[in-house]
Design an enzyme around this catalytic site. Structure first.
Site, PDB file in Angstrom:
ATOM      1  N   HIS A  76     -54.265   0.426  33.267  1.00 37.21           N
ATOM      2  CA  HIS A  76     -53.280   1.498  33.400  1.00 37.21           C
ATOM      3  C   HIS A  76     -52.076   0.932  34.157  1.00 37.21           C
ATOM      4  O   HIS A  76     -52.248   0.266  35.184  1.00 37.21           O
ATOM      5  CB  HIS A  76     -53.892   2.682  34.158  1.00 37.21           C
ATOM      6  CG  HIS A  76     -52.970   3.845  34.217  1.00 37.21           C
ATOM      7  ND1 HIS A  76     -52.800   4.701  33.151  1.00 37.21           N
ATOM      8  CD2 HIS A  76     -52.108   4.269  35.190  1.00 37.21           C
ATOM      9  CE1 HIS A  76     -51.894   5.616  33.470  1.00 37.21           C
ATOM     10  NE2 HIS A  76     -51.464   5.370  34.701  1.00 37.21           N
TER      11      HIS A  76
ATOM     12  N   ASP B 103     -58.591   7.987  33.032  1.00 38.95           N
ATOM     13  CA  ASP B 103     -57.991   7.364  34.230  1.00 38.95           C
ATOM     14  C   ASP B 103     -58.758   7.643  35.520  1.00 38.95           C
ATOM     15  O   ASP B 103     -58.231   7.466  36.609  1.00 38.95           O
ATOM     16  CB  ASP B 103     -56.525   7.805  34.431  1.00 38.95           C
ATOM     17  CG  ASP B 103     -55.628   7.349  33.289  1.00 38.95           C
ATOM     18  OD1 ASP B 103     -55.999   6.380  32.602  1.00 38.95           O
ATOM     19  OD2 ASP B 103     -54.576   7.958  33.087  1.00 38.95           O
TER      20      ASP B 103
ATOM     21  N   LEU C 288     -54.570   4.783  22.860  1.00 39.23           N
ATOM     22  CA  LEU C 288     -54.088   6.122  23.216  1.00 39.23           C
ATOM     23  C   LEU C 288     -55.041   7.260  22.856  1.00 39.23           C
ATOM     24  O   LEU C 288     -54.713   8.420  23.030  1.00 39.23           O
ATOM     25  CB  LEU C 288     -52.720   6.372  22.572  1.00 39.23           C
ATOM     26  CG  LEU C 288     -51.607   5.434  23.055  1.00 39.23           C
ATOM     27  CD1 LEU C 288     -50.305   5.704  22.319  1.00 39.23           C
ATOM     28  CD2 LEU C 288     -51.397   5.564  24.557  1.00 39.23           C
ATOM     29  N   LYS C 289     -56.211   6.925  22.350  1.00 42.33           N
ATOM     30  CA  LYS C 289     -57.175   7.980  21.993  1.00 42.33           C
ATOM     31  C   LYS C 289     -58.302   8.009  23.011  1.00 42.33           C
ATOM     32  O   LYS C 289     -58.529   7.030  23.725  1.00 42.33           O
ATOM     33  CB  LYS C 289     -57.761   7.705  20.600  1.00 42.33           C
ATOM     34  CG  LYS C 289     -56.712   7.717  19.505  1.00 42.33           C
ATOM     35  CD  LYS C 289     -56.255   9.124  19.235  1.00 42.33           C
ATOM     36  CE  LYS C 289     -55.094   9.120  18.260  1.00 42.33           C
ATOM     37  NZ  LYS C 289     -54.471  10.433  18.115  1.00 42.33           N
TER      38      LYS C 289
ATOM     39  N   GLU D 287     -49.937  -7.359  34.196  1.00 44.05           N
ATOM     40  CA  GLU D 287     -51.026  -7.048  33.258  1.00 44.05           C
ATOM     41  C   GLU D 287     -51.426  -8.303  32.487  1.00 44.05           C
ATOM     42  O   GLU D 287     -52.612  -8.627  32.348  1.00 44.05           O
ATOM     43  CB  GLU D 287     -50.592  -5.943  32.290  1.00 44.05           C
ATOM     44  CG  GLU D 287     -50.257  -4.634  32.980  1.00 44.05           C
ATOM     45  CD  GLU D 287     -49.967  -3.510  31.994  1.00 44.05           C
ATOM     46  OE1 GLU D 287     -50.578  -3.448  30.936  1.00 44.05           O
ATOM     47  OE2 GLU D 287     -49.104  -2.669  32.306  1.00 44.05           O
TER      48      GLU D 287
ATOM     49  N   ASN E 195     -60.395  -0.369  31.022  1.00 46.34           N
ATOM     50  CA  ASN E 195     -59.044   0.009  30.589  1.00 46.34           C
ATOM     51  C   ASN E 195     -58.049  -0.546  31.590  1.00 46.34           C
ATOM     52  O   ASN E 195     -58.403  -0.848  32.736  1.00 46.34           O
ATOM     53  CB  ASN E 195     -58.936   1.543  30.550  1.00 46.34           C
ATOM     54  CG  ASN E 195     -57.585   2.017  30.052  1.00 46.34           C
ATOM     55  OD1 ASN E 195     -57.024   1.431  29.106  1.00 46.34           O
ATOM     56  ND2 ASN E 195     -57.042   3.039  30.670  1.00 46.34           N
TER      57      ASN E 195
HETATM   58  C1  GRF Z   1     -49.701  -1.270  28.901  1.00 45.86           C
HETATM   59  O1  GRF Z   1     -48.719  -0.966  29.839  1.00 45.86           O
HETATM   60  C2  GRF Z   1     -51.057  -0.812  29.395  1.00 45.86           C
HETATM   61  O2  GRF Z   1     -51.173  -0.787  30.770  1.00 45.86           O
HETATM   62  C3  GRF Z   1     -51.125   0.598  28.881  1.00 45.86           C
HETATM   63  O3  GRF Z   1     -50.447   0.590  27.654  1.00 45.86           O
HETATM   64  C4  GRF Z   1     -49.514  -0.495  27.623  1.00 45.86           C
HETATM   65  C5  GRF Z   1     -49.851  -1.290  26.402  1.00 45.86           C
HETATM   66  O4  GRF Z   1     -48.898  -2.271  26.118  1.00 45.86           O
HETATM   67  N1  GRF Z   1     -52.484   1.079  28.834  1.00 45.86           N
HETATM   68  P1  GRF Z   1     -49.231  -3.380  25.022  1.00 45.86           P
HETATM   69  O5  GRF Z   1     -49.534  -2.646  23.715  1.00 45.86           O
HETATM   70  O6  GRF Z   1     -50.377  -4.181  25.504  1.00 45.86           O
HETATM   71  O7  GRF Z   1     -47.971  -4.193  24.894  1.00 45.86           O
END
Ligand code: GRF
Length: 190
Positions: A104, A145, A85-86, A174, A102
């Site tokens: 998203h 992003d 988040l940074k 993911e 990254n």
């Molecule tokens: C995921 O949805 C990813 O796409 C986003 O943050 C979330 C992280 O989830 N960047 P986790 O910590 O991997 O469970």
């Protein structure tokens, strides 16, 4: 010599764990380090379970040279952001050109940018009445992003789906596709 990856994560780390699992015993790629800004992050416990070293940094270490030294000490070649988040500072971006990716949880360029993280993204998708969502793997550049898109995968969003349900569907994508994509990038010489 193996290609060493550092995973940057701030939270639960379910994506990181899918990546640990994928590269466990991999012949040429290793998850050498987990980096976090958050000493409470769930990812740290997950890493412990895989005997992966963790490094929780202090904010000033991003810009005072310590982060670079740490990455050098672990001989890191490639950075993977997974729920980090940074902002990645410029010195690190310059040190790893086209070697930072990254994930998203939406189909960029839609639902990206400031405030678009976690459940906020899926709430926005549902509120907009989208019939499809998904995930995007992209390079990191100076604008959050907005780095070049590498891969995207989609899932249908039904009218009755809650943001939590959309999140769950997207997380499944993911977990399935992030690690193989990283492997392809590294094996194709990035
Ligand atoms: C995921 O949805 C990813 O796409 C986003 O943050 C979330 C992280 O989830 N960047 P986790 O910590 O991997 O469970």
């Amino acid at each position: 010599m193996k290609t060493n990856i550092a995973i940057f994560a701030s939270g639960s780390g379910s994506n990181a764990e899918a990546i640990f699992r994928h590269f466990k015993n991999h012949p040429s790629i290793s998850i050498a380090l987990v980096v976090s800004n958050n000493p409470q992050a769930g990812v740290l416990h997950r890493a412990e379970g895989y005997h992966i070293q963790c490094y929780v940094y202090q904010p000033e270490e991003l810009t005072n040279g310590i982060m670079e030294k740490t990455l050098d000490a672990y001989n890191i070649h490639f950075l993977v952001l997974a729920g980090y988040l940074k902002k990645v500072p410029d010195v690190i971006l310059k040190k790893y050109p086209n070697k930072i990716v990254n994930i998203h949880p939406a189909l960029l360029p839609k639902f990206g940018g400031k405030g678009m993280y976690g459940l906020n993204v899926h709430k926005a998708v549902v509120a907009a009445g989208e019939s499809v969502s998904g995930m995007t793997i992209h390079y990191i550049n100076e604008q959050y992003d907005e780095g070049a898109i590498i891969e995207q995968y989609s899932v249908p969003v039904k009218k009755e789906d809650s943001p939590e349900r959309v999140q769950q569907k997207v997380l499944e994508l993911e977990h399935k596709y992030y690690a193989p994509c990283i492997e392809k990038l590294i094996q194709n010489g990035i």
